[in-house]
Design an enzyme around this catalytic site. Structure first.
Site, PDB file in Angstrom:
ATOM      1  CE1 TYR A  62    -107.838 -78.993 -59.604  1.00  0.00           C
ATOM      2  CE2 TYR A  62    -109.844 -77.700 -59.744  1.00  0.00           C
ATOM      3  CZ  TYR A  62    -108.469 -77.776 -59.789  1.00  0.00           C
ATOM      4  OH  TYR A  62    -107.734 -76.636 -60.025  1.00  0.00           O
ATOM      5  CG  HIS A 130    -104.951 -77.689 -64.718  1.00  0.00           C
ATOM      6  ND1 HIS A 130    -105.765 -78.577 -64.052  1.00  0.00           N
ATOM      7  CD2 HIS A 130    -104.529 -76.829 -63.770  1.00  0.00           C
ATOM      8  CE1 HIS A 130    -105.822 -78.260 -62.775  1.00  0.00           C
ATOM      9  NE2 HIS A 130    -105.068 -77.211 -62.573  1.00  0.00           N
ATOM     10  CB  SER A 209    -103.250 -70.735 -53.636  1.00  0.00           C
ATOM     11  OG  SER A 209    -103.580 -72.074 -53.889  1.00  0.00           O
ATOM     12  N   PRO A 210    -105.095 -67.472 -53.284  1.00  0.00           N
ATOM     13  CG  PRO A 210    -107.119 -66.302 -53.357  1.00  0.00           C
ATOM     14  CD  PRO A 210    -106.483 -67.603 -53.766  1.00  0.00           C
ATOM     15  CG  LEU A 211    -107.213 -66.425 -48.667  1.00  0.00           C
ATOM     16  CD1 LEU A 211    -108.534 -66.973 -48.151  1.00  0.00           C
ATOM     17  CD2 LEU A 211    -106.873 -65.112 -47.966  1.00  0.00           C
ATOM     18  NE  ARG A 213    -100.530 -74.488 -52.749  1.00  0.00           N
ATOM     19  CZ  ARG A 213    -101.215 -74.851 -53.835  1.00  0.00           C
ATOM     20  NH1 ARG A 213    -102.402 -75.390 -53.694  1.00  0.00           N
ATOM     21  NH2 ARG A 213    -100.717 -74.665 -55.041  1.00  0.00           N
ATOM     22  N   GLY A 218    -104.912 -67.482 -40.957  1.00  0.00           N
ATOM     23  CA  GLY A 218    -104.592 -67.487 -39.537  1.00  0.00           C
ATOM     24  C   GLY A 218    -105.238 -68.619 -38.769  1.00  0.00           C
TER      25      GLY A 218
END
Length: 333
Positions: A62, A130, A209-211, A213, A218
């Site tokens: 990263y 990774h 990424s539980p949302l 990405r 919303g």
């Protein structure tokens, strides 16, 4: 967030690591999701620790390399309060050039030493491969990782995006504490074979990424991504024209259900992931205190069986448009 952050345990027996029930993904502070924000990252990580969100996730690639330095700076003087996870294997040069996946034992050892220097710590709590290197037997890679545990440089081992067969072979060399993979209302293939395998072996699941990405918050629309945001590229098909409109329609269904819980769509989507088991510890990423605090609020939401079923109906697995990556060649399946 009205109550202290609870803890959960990844792994079992001698490989058990207790972490905050919600982690913080630090990647976007340095790369991929728009303009890097070093100062915003510092304040967000420090606020996370104040809240009790102490499970921090980074990786050497990263930045490249800059995110580990940022995390190390943020936790200075507070190391004992942190469960620190980082990753190796996606090899890059300082200019960002990608060299591919590297799981050779000599590279494992060198990468760990470099991460320790950048983080300014004497040990890493959870060290992940990774991506799986298909050219190196997993037994050789994990054997080198085991050596890091024996040397006191690493406490526990993890894998990222590994298949059930790879997980089983790795676990036979040294106990694996956690497997990291994408998991959300939008990405549920882990439920088919990986999650049952983890539970058979007593390994925790760390969803990144539980949302979706950011889609499930919303707050993302067809014109809301900033220049330099990798989600606007073909590498992320779910954000491309046609697919994005379909997926935003699914988010609208989540938004409708969120009204009944007096929460945001993102909080409800994150509560759904948290409700999948006490061996599941999601690591939503953000570089903003506002969203960190919003994510922490998901821990206050209690979902019934009916609520979970309603969310599953709102976002059917086969209704999500687009693959999660444009190139799935590095995913071990």
């Amino acid at each position: 967030m009205s109550t202290p952050i609870p803890t959960r345990t990844l792994g079992s027996a001698d490989s058990a690591l207790t972490v905050s029930a919600l982690g913080l993904g630090c990647m976007g502070m340095s790369e991929f999701y728009g303009t890097p924000d070093h100062d915003g990252g510092l304040t967000t990580i420090r606020r996370a620790l104040d809240l009790g969100v102490s499970f921090l996730d980074t990786a050497d690639m990263y930045g490249p390399f800059t995110n580990e330095k940022l995390v190390g700076e943020a936790i200075r003087g507070r190391r004992d309060a942190v469960q620190l996870a980082t990753k190796f294997g996606n090899e890059r040069l300082p200019d960002g050039t990608r060299l591919g996946v590297n799981g050779r034992p000599d590279y494992v050892r060198a990468a760990c030493d470099a991460s320790l220097r950048r983080l300014s710590v004497d040990h890493i709590d959870l060290y992940y491969q990774h991506r799986v290197d298909f050219t190196v037997p997993i037994e050789e890679t994990v054997g080198a990782m085991k050596g890091l545990v024996e040397a006191g440089k690493v406490r526990f081992l993890g894998l990222s995006e590994a298949s059930p067969e790879t997980i089983r072979r790795a676990h036979a060399v040294h106990p694996i504490t956690a497997v990291q993979t994408e998991y959300s209302l939008f990405t549920r293939d882990v439920e088919d074979a990986v999650l049952p395998m983890l539970r058979e072996l007593g390994i925790g699941l760390v969803p990144y990424s539980p949302l979706g990405r950011g889609l499930l918050t919303g707050t993302i629309g067809s014109a809301s991504l900033t220049p330099g945001d990798s989600r606007s590229t073909a590498y992320f098909p779910r954000f491309q024209a046609g697919a994005l409109e379909v997926n935003l329609g699914l988010v609208d269904h989540v938004r409708t259900l969120a009204v009944d819980h007096d929460c945001t769509p993102g909080q409800l989507a994150l509560a759904w992931v948290l409700a999948q088991g006490t061996d599941v510890v999601p690591i939503p990423g953000t570089k903003r205190i506002r969203y960190l605090e919003e994510n922490a609020g998901a821990l206050d939401i209690r979902l019934t069986a009916d609520d979970l079923a309603a969310l599953t109906r709102a976002v059917p697995r086969d209704a999500v448009a687009g693959a999660r990556y444009g190139d799935m060649s590095t995913i071990d399946d």
